[in-house]
Enzyme design. Structure first.
Site, PDB file in Angstrom:
ATOM      1  N   GLU A  43       0.896  -1.125   0.108  1.00 39.26           N
ATOM      2  CA  GLU A  43       0.068  -0.049  -0.247  1.00 39.26           C
ATOM      3  C   GLU A  43       0.868   1.295   0.109  1.00 39.26           C
ATOM      4  O   GLU A  43       0.586   2.308  -0.600  1.00 39.26           O
ATOM      5  CB  GLU A  43      -0.825  -0.084   1.243  1.00 39.26           C
ATOM      6  CG  GLU A  43      -1.991  -1.089   0.969  1.00 39.26           C
ATOM      7  CD  GLU A  43      -2.996  -0.719  -0.324  1.00 39.26           C
ATOM      8  OE1 GLU A  43      -3.048   0.462  -0.574  1.00 39.26           O
ATOM      9  OE2 GLU A  43      -3.547  -1.678  -0.617  1.00 39.26           O
TER      10      GLU A  43
ATOM     11  N   TYR B 144      -6.125   6.700   4.313  1.00 36.05           N
ATOM     12  CA  TYR B 144      -6.282   5.660   3.304  1.00 36.05           C
ATOM     13  C   TYR B 144      -5.478   4.397   3.670  1.00 36.05           C
ATOM     14  O   TYR B 144      -5.940   3.518   3.579  1.00 36.05           O
ATOM     15  CB  TYR B 144      -5.766   6.253   1.968  1.00 36.05           C
ATOM     16  CG  TYR B 144      -5.491   5.156   0.858  1.00 36.05           C
ATOM     17  CD1 TYR B 144      -6.541   4.735   0.160  1.00 36.05           C
ATOM     18  CD2 TYR B 144      -4.309   4.472   0.731  1.00 36.05           C
ATOM     19  CE1 TYR B 144      -6.396   3.652  -0.621  1.00 36.05           C
ATOM     20  CE2 TYR B 144      -4.223   3.131   0.068  1.00 36.05           C
ATOM     21  CZ  TYR B 144      -5.242   2.975  -0.449  1.00 36.05           C
ATOM     22  OH  TYR B 144      -5.153   1.794  -1.435  1.00 36.05           O
TER      23      TYR B 144
ATOM     24  N   ASP C  14      -9.110   5.193  -2.786  1.00 32.16           N
ATOM     25  CA  ASP C  14      -7.804   5.695  -3.782  1.00 32.16           C
ATOM     26  C   ASP C  14      -8.556   6.243  -4.949  1.00 32.16           C
ATOM     27  O   ASP C  14      -9.592   6.409  -5.043  1.00 32.16           O
ATOM     28  CB  ASP C  14      -6.790   4.405  -4.029  1.00 32.16           C
ATOM     29  CG  ASP C  14      -7.349   3.491  -5.242  1.00 32.16           C
ATOM     30  OD1 ASP C  14      -8.596   3.588  -5.614  1.00 32.16           O
ATOM     31  OD2 ASP C  14      -6.179   3.121  -5.597  1.00 32.16           O
TER      32      ASP C  14
END
Ligand code: SF4
Length: 309
Positions: free
Chosen positions: A54, A137, A155
């Site tokens: 990520e 996020y 995203d």
């Protein structure tokens, strides 16, 4: 080690009744059939593999991330392995992924995981969010993809799919808005497992089918209910979209300076760094920026190296 839950497989048969109910099943079915086999989606990736991916994927495409991810996990299979190293080693291993502050942030998160959580990536969203360098996020993505929890994972790919399919506009705003967050929460399937699959599936749909440059609606599982397509694909009339210019920017100069330092086995004299860029004011500004970001350590005698602490 908990297996990531966004591998293609059969999903729960009972579809939830939240606002996005008619979207969930086709998007998740499409994901089961078409999702790419990526290493961070395999069970052996574990929560650390998901977290590393990520960080790397936030501003870098999959094909560039893949080799660096593999080397990173082979060298540092657990957070504690990375935490033992100097932060400069993380910057070195980051290679040419770009936006190298992410390497420092990932190193800082590994140190905190080791010190506060016994070396295991925490499972709770609030604990993830409390780690240094981890924003909303990343906390939501790790909680959802590594631990199968129910979070809105917003995203750029997901934002584009939702803006087209649900809001009916071609592109989302330049920065994420409260309205987008609210919509994403409203669209979440009710049960945790389906919600985590929905998050991964919408992201993949945006990456493979509903892309920024070329949406392929004939391959899209929700084409029949896409608001933007049904409205005749009205042209974007919002603020100008941010460009991705690189050549000639300070980012390019920073990249060239860091490339020299990554390859160096010993501190590098200023004169060697000066060779990477002709324009002295921009070069100095780029180097100052790297130093103030903690990516480069100045030493006495006009020498520079990647940071040791
Ligand atoms: S129908 Fe086309 S524009 Fe709408 S979500 Fe699918 S790919 Fe995107």
């Amino acid at each position: 080690m908990t297996a990531p839950t966004h591998t293609p497989s059969s999903h729960t048969p009972t579809m939830p009744t939240s606002a996005g109910g008619t979207l969930h099943e086709p998007v998740i079915d499409w994901f089961d059939a078409h999702a790419r086999d990526l290493p961070w989606r395999r069970p052996e990736a574990g929560s650390w593999g998901v977290m590393v991916s990520e960080f790397m994927l936030q501003q870098t495409p999959v094909n560039r991330v893949l080799p660096v991810y593999e080397q990173w996990l082979a060298r540092w299979p657990r957070p504690a392995d990375l935490a033992k190293e100097a932060p400069g080693e993380a910057v070195r291993a980051w290679g040419r992924l770009g936006y190298p502050r992410r390497a420092l942030r990932l190193h800082g998160a590994a140190v905190a995981i080791t010190e506060r959580h016994g070396g295991d990536v925490p499972t709770e969203h609030a604990q993830l969010l409390a780690l240094p360098g981890i924003g909303e996020y990343t906390a939501a993505a790790v909680a959802s993809f590594a631990y199968g929890q129910r979070h809105a994972v917003l995203d750029t790919n997901v934002r584009r799919v939702l803006s087209r399919a649900v809001t009916g506009v071609q592109y989302p705003p330049n920065a994420t808005t409260a309205a987008e967050r609210r919509l994403a929460r409203e669209l979440l399937p009710d049960d945790e497992r389906t919600a985590s699959r929905w998050a991964a599936a919408t992201m993949e749909l945006g990456a493979l089918v509903c892309t920024a440059k070329n949406e392929t609606c004939q391959r899209c599982p929700i084409a029949a209910q896409c608001a933007w397509r049904l409205a005749g694909k009205p042209a974007h009339d919002g603020p100008a979209r941010r460009g991705q210019t690189y050549a000639g920017t300070d980012r390019q100069v920073r990249g060239k300076l860091l490339a020299v330092l990554r390859e160096a086995l010993a501190p590098v004299p200023q004169a060697v760094l000066d060779r990477v860029w002709d324009e002295p004011v921009q070069r100095a500004r780029a180097l100052d920026g790297l130093v103030s970001d903690g990516l480069v350590e100045p030493l006495p005698g006009g020498l520079y190296r990647l940071p040791l602490t």
